[in-house]
Design a protein around this motif. Structure first.
Motif, PDB file in Angstrom:
ATOM      1  N   LEU A 111       0.818  -1.212   0.000  1.00 31.70           N
ATOM      2  CA  LEU A 111       0.000   0.000   0.000  1.00 31.70           C
ATOM      3  C   LEU A 111       0.853   1.262   0.000  1.00 31.70           C
ATOM      4  CD1 LEU A 111      -2.730   1.420   0.165  1.00 31.70           C
ATOM      5  CD2 LEU A 111      -2.629   1.169   2.659  1.00 31.70           C
ATOM      6  N   LEU A 112       1.879   1.308   0.849  1.00 29.55           N
ATOM      7  CA  LEU A 112       2.691   2.522   0.952  1.00 29.55           C
ATOM      8  C   LEU A 112       3.419   2.842  -0.353  1.00 29.55           C
ATOM      9  CD1 LEU A 112       4.132   2.277   4.587  1.00 29.55           C
ATOM     10  CD2 LEU A 112       2.266   3.706   3.737  1.00 29.55           C
ATOM     11  N   PRO A 113       4.093   1.878  -1.000  1.00 32.55           N
ATOM     12  CA  PRO A 113       4.719   2.202  -2.294  1.00 32.55           C
ATOM     13  C   PRO A 113       3.701   2.611  -3.354  1.00 32.55           C
ATOM     14  CG  PRO A 113       5.587   0.135  -1.422  1.00 32.55           C
ATOM     15  CD  PRO A 113       4.422   0.502  -0.573  1.00 32.55           C
ATOM     16  N   THR A 114       2.507   2.023  -3.296  1.00 31.43           N
ATOM     17  CA  THR A 114       1.474   2.392  -4.266  1.00 31.43           C
ATOM     18  C   THR A 114       1.036   3.833  -4.067  1.00 31.43           C
ATOM     19  OG1 THR A 114       0.690   0.104  -4.363  1.00 31.43           O
ATOM     20  CG2 THR A 114      -0.805   1.810  -5.154  1.00 31.43           C
ATOM     21  N   LEU A 115       0.850   4.234  -2.808  1.00 33.36           N
ATOM     22  CA  LEU A 115       0.460   5.615  -2.525  1.00 33.36           C
ATOM     23  C   LEU A 115       1.569   6.588  -2.919  1.00 33.36           C
ATOM     24  CD1 LEU A 115      -1.314   5.209   0.936  1.00 33.36           C
ATOM     25  CD2 LEU A 115      -2.375   5.583  -1.295  1.00 33.36           C
ATOM     26  N   ARG A 116       2.820   6.200  -2.680  1.00 31.65           N
ATOM     27  CA  ARG A 116       3.940   7.058  -3.089  1.00 31.65           C
ATOM     28  C   ARG A 116       3.958   7.230  -4.599  1.00 31.65           C
ATOM     29  NH1 ARG A 116       7.093   4.488   0.989  1.00 31.65           N
ATOM     30  NH2 ARG A 116       7.855   2.996  -0.558  1.00 31.65           N
ATOM     31  N   GLU A 117       3.763   6.132  -5.305  1.00 28.32           N
ATOM     32  CA  GLU A 117       3.768   6.198  -6.766  1.00 28.32           C
ATOM     33  C   GLU A 117       2.590   7.016  -7.276  1.00 28.32           C
ATOM     34  OE1 GLU A 117       5.181   5.317 -10.649  1.00 28.32           O
ATOM     35  OE2 GLU A 117       6.081   5.263  -8.652  1.00 28.32           O
ATOM     36  N   ALA A 118       1.427   6.841  -6.634  1.00 31.48           N
ATOM     37  CA  ALA A 118       0.248   7.612  -7.045  1.00 31.48           C
ATOM     38  C   ALA A 118       0.461   9.098  -6.821  1.00 31.48           C
ATOM     39  CB  ALA A 118      -0.979   7.131  -6.279  1.00 31.48           C
ATOM     40  N   GLY A 119       1.174   9.436  -5.746  1.00 28.64           N
ATOM     41  CA  GLY A 119       1.398  10.843  -5.451  1.00 28.64           C
ATOM     42  C   GLY A 119       2.467  11.495  -6.292  1.00 28.64           C
ATOM     43  N   SER A 120       3.333  10.684  -6.914  1.00 28.24           N
ATOM     44  CA  SER A 120       4.462  11.258  -7.649  1.00 28.24           C
ATOM     45  C   SER A 120       4.398  11.039  -9.146  1.00 28.24           C
ATOM     46  CB  SER A 120       5.771  10.649  -7.125  1.00 28.24           C
ATOM     47  OG  SER A 120       5.803   9.250  -7.367  1.00 28.24           O
ATOM     48  N   SER A 121       3.396  10.313  -9.626  1.00 30.63           N
ATOM     49  CA  SER A 121       3.394   9.948 -11.043  1.00 30.63           C
ATOM     50  C   SER A 121       2.324  10.669 -11.845  1.00 30.63           C
ATOM     51  CB  SER A 121       3.177   8.435 -11.177  1.00 30.63           C
ATOM     52  OG  SER A 121       1.902   8.066 -10.677  1.00 30.63           O
ATOM     53  N   GLY A 122       1.778  11.748 -11.312  1.00 28.52           N
ATOM     54  CA  GLY A 122       0.742  12.453 -12.058  1.00 28.52           C
ATOM     55  C   GLY A 122      -0.512  11.623 -12.228  1.00 28.52           C
ATOM     56  N   ALA A 123      -0.907  10.905 -11.159  1.00 30.27           N
ATOM     57  CA  ALA A 123      -2.044  10.000 -11.260  1.00 30.27           C
ATOM     58  C   ALA A 123      -3.385  10.714 -11.168  1.00 30.27           C
ATOM     59  CB  ALA A 123      -1.961   8.944 -10.152  1.00 30.27           C
ATOM     60  N   THR A 124      -3.380  11.976 -10.790  1.00 23.95           N
ATOM     61  CA  THR A 124      -4.646  12.689 -10.649  1.00 23.95           C
ATOM     62  C   THR A 124      -5.344  12.815 -11.999  1.00 23.95           C
ATOM     63  OG1 THR A 124      -3.515  14.812 -10.904  1.00 23.95           O
ATOM     64  CG2 THR A 124      -3.833  13.991  -8.664  1.00 23.95           C
ATOM     65  N   GLN A 125      -6.662  12.711 -11.952  1.00 26.11           N
ATOM     66  CA  GLN A 125      -7.466  12.749 -13.168  1.00 26.11           C
ATOM     67  C   GLN A 125      -8.135  14.114 -13.334  1.00 26.11           C
ATOM     68  OE1 GLN A 125      -7.535  10.099 -15.335  1.00 26.11           O
ATOM     69  NE2 GLN A 125      -5.983   9.338 -13.923  1.00 26.11           N
ATOM     70  N   PRO A 126      -8.214  14.632 -14.554  1.00 23.77           N
ATOM     71  CA  PRO A 126      -8.964  15.868 -14.788  1.00 23.77           C
ATOM     72  C   PRO A 126     -10.447  15.658 -14.482  1.00 23.77           C
ATOM     73  CG  PRO A 126      -7.573  15.299 -16.680  1.00 23.77           C
ATOM     74  CD  PRO A 126      -7.583  14.111 -15.776  1.00 23.77           C
ATOM     75  N   ARG A 127     -11.108  16.702 -14.049  1.00 26.54           N
ATOM     76  CA  ARG A 127     -12.545  16.601 -13.756  1.00 26.54           C
ATOM     77  C   ARG A 127     -13.317  16.107 -14.976  1.00 26.54           C
ATOM     78  NH1 ARG A 127     -15.301  19.002  -9.555  1.00 26.54           N
ATOM     79  NH2 ARG A 127     -17.034  19.410 -10.989  1.00 26.54           N
ATOM     80  N   PHE A 128     -12.937  16.584 -16.147  1.00 25.76           N
ATOM     81  CA  PHE A 128     -13.667  16.195 -17.354  1.00 25.76           C
ATOM     82  C   PHE A 128     -13.589  14.690 -17.579  1.00 25.76           C
ATOM     83  CE2 PHE A 128     -13.551  15.446 -22.024  1.00 25.76           C
ATOM     84  CZ  PHE A 128     -14.893  15.694 -22.267  1.00 25.76           C
ATOM     85  N   THR A 129     -12.416  14.093 -17.354  1.00 30.55           N
ATOM     86  CA  THR A 129     -12.260  12.647 -17.531  1.00 30.55           C
ATOM     87  C   THR A 129     -13.172  11.883 -16.589  1.00 30.55           C
ATOM     88  OG1 THR A 129      -9.960  12.912 -18.235  1.00 30.55           O
ATOM     89  CG2 THR A 129     -10.608  10.742 -17.429  1.00 30.55           C
ATOM     90  N   VAL A 130     -13.249  12.330 -15.337  1.00 29.67           N
ATOM     91  CA  VAL A 130     -14.085  11.653 -14.346  1.00 29.67           C
ATOM     92  C   VAL A 130     -15.564  11.799 -14.699  1.00 29.67           C
ATOM     93  CG1 VAL A 130     -14.713  11.579 -11.905  1.00 29.67           C
ATOM     94  CG2 VAL A 130     -12.336  11.977 -12.567  1.00 29.67           C
ATOM     95  N   ILE A 131     -15.970  13.001 -15.095  1.00 25.42           N
ATOM     96  CA  ILE A 131     -17.373  13.222 -15.466  1.00 25.42           C
ATOM     97  C   ILE A 131     -17.733  12.393 -16.699  1.00 25.42           C
ATOM     98  CG2 ILE A 131     -19.024  14.947 -16.293  1.00 25.42           C
ATOM     99  CD1 ILE A 131     -17.513  17.025 -14.618  1.00 25.42           C
ATOM    100  N   TYR A 132     -16.836  12.354 -17.659  1.00 24.60           N
ATOM    101  CA  TYR A 132     -17.083  11.623 -18.910  1.00 24.60           C
ATOM    102  C   TYR A 132     -17.300  10.137 -18.643  1.00 24.60           C
ATOM    103  CZ  TYR A 132     -16.644  10.670 -23.922  1.00 24.60           C
ATOM    104  OH  TYR A 132     -16.882  10.296 -25.229  1.00 24.60           O
ATOM    105  N   ASN A 133     -16.620   9.606 -17.624  1.00 28.53           N
ATOM    106  CA  ASN A 133     -16.696   8.177 -17.315  1.00 28.53           C
ATOM    107  C   ASN A 133     -17.632   7.874 -16.153  1.00 28.53           C
ATOM    108  OD1 ASN A 133     -14.712   6.878 -19.184  1.00 28.53           O
ATOM    109  ND2 ASN A 133     -13.346   8.346 -18.224  1.00 28.53           N
ATOM    110  N   SER A 134     -18.596   8.746 -15.927  1.00 29.97           N
ATOM    111  CA  SER A 134     -19.591   8.533 -14.879  1.00 29.97           C
ATOM    112  C   SER A 134     -20.880   7.989 -15.483  1.00 29.97           C
ATOM    113  CB  SER A 134     -19.876   9.848 -14.147  1.00 29.97           C
ATOM    114  OG  SER A 134     -18.712  10.335 -13.508  1.00 29.97           O
ATOM    115  N   ALA A 135     -21.681   7.362 -14.639  1.00 31.74           N
ATOM    116  CA  ALA A 135     -22.980   6.859 -15.081  1.00 31.74           C
ATOM    117  C   ALA A 135     -23.946   8.020 -15.291  1.00 31.74           C
ATOM    118  CB  ALA A 135     -23.539   5.888 -14.050  1.00 31.74           C
ATOM    119  N   THR A 136     -24.958   7.783 -16.086  1.00 29.78           N
ATOM    120  CA  THR A 136     -26.037   8.751 -16.282  1.00 29.78           C
ATOM    121  C   THR A 136     -27.361   8.080 -15.921  1.00 29.78           C
ATOM    122  OG1 THR A 136     -26.372   8.116 -18.594  1.00 29.78           O
ATOM    123  CG2 THR A 136     -24.790   9.890 -18.155  1.00 29.78           C
ATOM    124  N   LEU A 137     -28.366   8.887 -15.621  1.00 32.22           N
ATOM    125  CA  LEU A 137     -29.660   8.321 -15.240  1.00 32.22           C
ATOM    126  C   LEU A 137     -30.248   7.481 -16.373  1.00 32.22           C
ATOM    127  CD1 LEU A 137     -31.302  11.349 -13.373  1.00 32.22           C
ATOM    128  CD2 LEU A 137     -30.265   9.296 -12.381  1.00 32.22           C
TER     129      LEU A 137
END
Length: 738
Positions: free
Chosen positions: A272-298
């Motif tokens: 878990l710790l190496p994964t969190l380190r890698e997530a924090g240092s590898s530009g893993a954050t997603q743009p809001r648009f990407t998250v919205i685009y891949n969300s469910a709709t009614l």
């Protein structure tokens, strides 16, 4: 209190006759026989995969399946051949290797596949794992529903709803093995419920709860997150149930829930710790648009897609169908179960709603638009997901619609309750007319299960051939795995071969340049002189940008790319001509290859899919170092090429980089000349630096002149930066000895 009013988590008595009760209470039948049933369901649901276990894979929506085949092979290779842990690999991103902590590695399925790999090969083991996943997913929900309802026949239907859900079907078509591994979640939930319900053999359920959490972590962190959220919700529900005796029961309940999570937390820390380190240092954050685009709709929740049932009425593929369809039959039975047993079943309805809201993402949308712009996607009612997105690590989950997996699981449980009530209702109303009540006990669930299956079954799957060109088997016999590497091309945009090349590596077993990982890594080597040209053979949008266009660099120097290949032990360049679609890209590819390997050189291997070029000997032992073997490449900061009567020039407004590759294993003295150089605004100061070290400054005048720099190039890549106080035009670059 009748059977339908038992508290959640308590198994009511079965409604079957004593003979049937004895039959289904026996471990060999009531517990293990359904595995055979779900195996048959899995074979039909993935049909015709069972006919091609060793030579085909399901593939209709992406190339991810090749990456996951590589994952499966790498788990075996790392364990049995390299005797190392699997979270770093020297086989990808040559020559630096790849960190796989934040990659969708799926170690659990990889380890499960090892016996089958040794017996049948990578492809067959991969397909057997898929059948295992589908089988155990249905079985796990069957066990959960049977524990809750006490009715084996309706529990079989619950397993079909979950294992054959549209989300699982979509993930199967995408070839994403770590996400099709939905089987461990219901098994964890069952054990966690039994832990907090203080069932017999308490230590067994506690240990299994921890084990299944670890298994989820070794499959995908997404499903581990779902399990943790469910655990928190069920713990709160249990505390609510025990509110009348809170002094006596709450400490015990909290101790059990926290204890399971604490033990798991300690055991999972090493990954878990190496994964969190890698997530924090590898530009893993997603743009809001990407998250919205891949969300469910009614609308998507109620939109049918390819379906053996609804296809009779014209249903088929459409943009709204993205795997989050809940199913009308499952939804009807689930709503029935919620309504008729609300006092007992509201928890499952509440959990389904919580995960449904999470699946809707950051902003509520009624329907999906594949042509959304970022501004248009933001227009909607803000949802709780927007708050989660702002939390630490809350913005790394790219596809919220997968939360519908837990909604489907809860719906399956509620459907079992609803079907059990319907059975009891019909038996009560027709008590005097039924000569064989036991027949109805199985006939109605059989009909419901068949309709659910037909509603979710999309028809025969599209299969892809997994034949590997013979060349990869040939080089598997050349020396040890780390004696040399290969470069597969093209690797740019939609023309990339890299995902499939990773699968081919399972045969060749030699490192490769590049790699297709879950998150794009920082990989400067892909832009090194010569390497970039070879990887981007298809890059030729206009004739002026192709190899044969004139520039301030002598493009014939690209023959020195062989020195870069030799320096990094890249023995073969494997070209996939079928991906070079345009005439310009084909021409550019031919010019690059002929320049690097020689005009009269032919591929050492060629078939209908690949052309293979072998790196020629470049550095001749015994000869003195030759500055003409240095390979230059323009870096950042150069303006577009401009053609003048004096030849091509490029403008540098303030600073520009020039990369120089020294193919020798020792420093090399060279003289670098820029001909036809002139400033645009009177005399200006030029301050060059080499690998961060300042060099003597120069003055560049408005008159045409030649600027010369004496350089000591270190082995490998060197970075020359030119900084001028005002814009300067630089002409042809020449490299010679001092």
């Amino acid at each position: 209190m009748n059977n339908l009013e038992q508290p959640a988590g308590i198994s009511p008595a079965t409604t079957a006759r004593p003979g049937w009760r004895n039959f289904w209470s026996h471990p060999a039948t009531g517990t293990w026989l359904p595995l055979v049933f779900y195996l048959v369901v899995a074979i039909i649901f993935s049909w015709p995969l069972a006919l091609h276990l060793g030579d085909r894979v399901v593939l209709s929506e992406s190339g991810d399946v090749w990456q996951h085949l590589w994952n499966t092979w790498w788990m075996r290779f790392s364990l049995l051949d390299l005797h190392t842990h699997p979270y770093t690999t020297p086989m990808l991103l040559h020559p630096v290797g790849a960190n796989l902590f934040y990659h969708a590695l799926d170690p659990m399925d990889g380890y499960l596949s090892i016996p089958a790999q040794l017996l049948f090969g990578v492809v067959a083991s991969f397909n057997l794992v898929i059948l295992f996943q589908l089988t155990v997913a249905g079985w796990g929900v069957y066990l959960l529903a049977r524990y809750l309802t006490g009715n084996p026949s309706v529990s079989l239907v619950a397993g079909i709803i979950y294992a054959c859900s549209p989300l699982e079907s979509r993930l199967l078509n995408l070839g994403q093995l770590e996400l099709t591994s939905i089987e461990w979640l219901p098994l964890y939930i069952l054990c966690f419920l039994k832990t907090l319900n203080r069932e017999a053999r308490p230590w067994l359920w506690r240990v299994l709860s921890v084990v299944f959490l670890l298994v989820l972590s070794l499959d995908t962190w997404y499903y581990l997150l779902y399990a943790v959220i469910f655990s928190a919700l069920f713990t709160l529900y249990k505390l609510f149930q025990e509110r009348q005796e809170w002094r006596q029961k709450w400490p015990r309940t909290l101790a059990l829930a926290i204890g399971v999570m604490a033990v798991y937390g300690v055991l999972v820390l090493p990954i878990l710790l190496p994964t969190l380190r890698e997530a924090g240092s590898s530009g893993a954050t997603q743009p809001r648009f990407t998250v919205i685009y891949n969300s469910a709709t009614l609308k998507g929740l109620f939109t049918t897609g390819p379906s053996a049932l609804w296809g009779l009425f014209g249903s088929g593929d459409n943009p709204e169908y993205r795997g989050n369809f809940l199913g009308f039959i499952a939804l009807g039975l689930g709503l029935l179960g919620l309504i008729v047993g609300f006092k007992k079943n509201w928890f499952w309805g509440g959990v389904a709603l919580v995960f449904l809201v999470l699946a809707l993402g950051l902003v509520l949308h009624v329907s999906f638009d594949p042509n959304w712009t970022p501004d248009a996607a933001e227009k909607g009612l803000p949802l709780p997901g927007s708050l989660i997105f702002k939390l630490p690590f809350g913005n790394i989950a790219r596809v919220p619609l997968r939360y519908t997996l837990v909604t489907t699981l809860c719906l399956a449980v509620l459907a079992a309750y609803g079907l059990a009530w319907l059975l009891n209702f019909i038996k009560t109303r027709l008590k005097d007319r039924l000569k064989r009540p036991a027949l109805l006990t199985w006939a109605l669930p059989a009909l419901a299960g068949l309709l659910v299956f037909l509603e979710f079954f999309p028809g025969p799957r599209t299969l892809a051939d997994t034949t590997v060109p013979a060349f990869y088997s040939q080089i598997a016999k050349e020396g040890n795995w780390n004696d040399f590497a290969v470069l597969e091309t093209p690797d740019s945009g939609s023309a990339s071969i890299i995902s499939k090349a990773m699968y081919y590596q399972s045969v060749s077993q030699h490192p490769m340049v590049g790699g297709y990982l879950s998150r794009e890594p920082v990989y400067p080597f892909a832009t090194y002189p010569g390497i970039r040209d070879l990887l981007q053979l298809d890059f030729c949008p206009t004739a002026k940008q192709c190899l044969y266009g004139r520039d301030i660099l002598d493009r014939s120097q690209l023959k020195n790319a062989a020195g870069v290949l030799e320096f990094y032990k890249i023995r073969y360049v494997i070209v996939h001509p079928g991906l070079l679609k345009s005439q310009d890209s084909q021409f550019n590819a031919n010019e690059v290859l002929q320049t690097v390997f020689g005009k009269d050189t032919k591929p050492v291997y060629q078939d209908g899919e690949v052309q293979v070029w072998r790196t020629p000997g470049f550095i001749e032992s015994g000869n003195p170092p030759d500055p003409a073997k240095v390979l230059p490449q323009l870096g950042d900061g150069w303006g577009n090429r401009e053609d003048t009567p004096n030849g091509p020039v490029r403008l540098v407004a303030a600073a520009a980089r020039l990369e120089l590759f020294n193919p020798y294993q020792q420093p090399l003295q060279v003289k670098l000349s820029f001909s036809k150089t002139q400033s645009t605004k009177g005399p200006t100061n030029l301050a060059p630096t080499l690998n961060g070290q300042a060099l003597p400054a120069r003055t560049v005048s408005p008159d045409l002149q030649t600027v010369e720099l004496s350089l000591t190039l270190q082995p490998g890549l060197n970075d020359l930066t030119l900084k001028n106080d005002s814009p300067v035009y630089y002409g042809t670059i020449v490299i010679s000895g001092q």
